[in-house]
Design a protein around this motif. Structure first.
Motif, short mmCIF file in Angstrom:
data_model
loop_
_atom_site.label_atom_id
_atom_site.label_comp_id
_atom_site.label_asym_id
_atom_site.label_seq_id
_atom_site.Cartn_x
_atom_site.Cartn_y
_atom_site.Cartn_z
N GLN A 103 -61.56 -82.41 -14.61
CA GLN A 103 -60.52 -83.31 -15.11
C GLN A 103 -60.24 -83.07 -16.59
O GLN A 103 -59.08 -83.10 -17.03
CB GLN A 103 -60.93 -84.77 -14.90
N SER A 104 -61.28 -82.80 -17.36
CA SER A 104 -61.07 -82.56 -18.79
C SER A 104 -60.33 -81.25 -19.03
O SER A 104 -59.44 -81.17 -19.88
CB SER A 104 -62.40 -82.54 -19.55
N VAL A 136 -63.96 -83.57 -24.01
CA VAL A 136 -62.62 -83.39 -24.57
C VAL A 136 -62.70 -82.81 -25.98
O VAL A 136 -61.97 -81.88 -26.32
CB VAL A 136 -61.85 -84.73 -24.53
N GLU A 165 -58.25 -79.89 -17.14
CA GLU A 165 -56.86 -80.09 -16.72
C GLU A 165 -55.98 -80.54 -17.90
O GLU A 165 -54.83 -80.13 -18.03
CB GLU A 165 -56.82 -81.11 -15.59
N LEU A 166 -56.57 -81.37 -18.78
CA LEU A 166 -55.81 -81.91 -19.91
C LEU A 166 -55.35 -80.80 -20.87
O LEU A 166 -54.41 -80.98 -21.63
CB LEU A 166 -56.66 -82.91 -20.71
#
Ligand code: ADP
Length: 265
Positions: free
Chosen positions: A118-119, A156, A121-122
């Motif tokens: 998920q990170s 992040v 993806e950012l």
């Protein structure tokens, strides 16, 4: 060393002893100095964009506002400086939250693999525009004992730095390993690397190897200090290994949680 002495006298005023209090103030002095330096740094970091903003506002008021192209160019710069102030203040708030003894840290068993995906993806789009490859080499599931929001912040910030400092065509990858109750993961990049003498200083607040470069990339100099606090609040440890000109690897060690991967959860 702070030394305080007082004579001990009998009622008639006769001297019959002395009390000496010795206090080691080295640590107090050091903390006081760190605090003073921090306030000076924060003030400087706030003043720089504000001075720039004031300059552009004055030039606009002096007439530049009538030239549409110039006005637009100035406003773009003013927006960038405002963004910088907003990130700085938000990093400062994160840092003070992380330093507060009242912060609630809730450790739970998490699949790091999902959080990493998920990170990443950012940053997929930003990295893609510069031809930088992002990859996770973590097996799934990869269980860790961590606080979800703190762990996301760590990921992040580390990926953000890797993307910021890795030149076009580079590669960023995340891998992991476990041993005796610990789960370790690393964020590696093919960026410029970090000089040896800066290796243990980059986690300090506002320390940057190359100030101009960090500023140009929108850096606040607080990202790694936030990472270190967030990792330590979860009972872990973070460090960096780097070869100048070849790249950097940031390693994070967290409690592994249950080792039997099939029983979870
Ligand atoms: P900044 O906002 O300046 O990136 P950080 O606290 O995140 O602040 O990092 C501190 C300094 O460490 C950076 O200014 C940079 O010099 C160095 N640094 C951090 N990550 C990397 C990396 N992946 N590759 C090379 N240098 C890095």
């Amino acid at each position: 060393l702070q030394v305080r002495t007082a004579p001990l006298r009998s009622r008639s005023g006769e001297l019959h002893g002395a009390v000496a209090v010795l206090r080691d103030v080295t640590e107090m002095r050091r903390l006081e100095q760190v605090r003073t330096e921090f306030v000076a740094n924060v003030s400087h970091e706030l003043r720089t964009p504000l001075t720039a903003l004031k300059g552009f506002i004055e030039t606009l008021l002096d007439g530049a506002v009538d030239d549409r192209a110039t006005a637009r160019r100035f406003l773009e710069i003013m927006r960038r400086e405002t963004d910088r102030l907003v990130s700085l203040i938000s990093d400062l708030l994160d840092l003070s939250r992380l330093e507060s003894p009242r912060l609630e840290v809730r450790l739970e068993t998490l699949n790091l693999s999902d959080l990493v995906d998920q990170s990443l993806e950012l940053f997929r789009h930003r990295a893609g525009t510069r031809g930088v490859e992002l990859a996770s080499e973590l097996p799934s599931p990869f269980w860790v004992e961590a606080d979800e929001s703190l762990l996301r912040q760590v990921l992040v910030n580390l990926i953000d730095n890797a993307v910021k400092y890795t030149p076009e065509g580079g590669r960023i990858w995340i891998s992991g390993s476990r041993e005796e109750g610990w789960a370790e993961f690393s964020v590696s990049d093919t960026g410029p690397g970090i000089p040896r003498k800066a290796l243990d200083r980059i986690f300090e607040r506002f320390y940057r190897v190359d100030k101009a470069r960090s500023r140009a990339m929108g850096g606040t100099g607080l990202g790694l200090s936030i990472v270190r606090h967030a990792v330590e609040r979860q009972g872990g440890r973070v460090w960096v290994e780097s070869q100048l000109g070849e790249g950097s690897t940031f390693r994070v060690r967290l409690h592994a949680g249950p080792t039997s991967e099939v029983t979870r959860p």
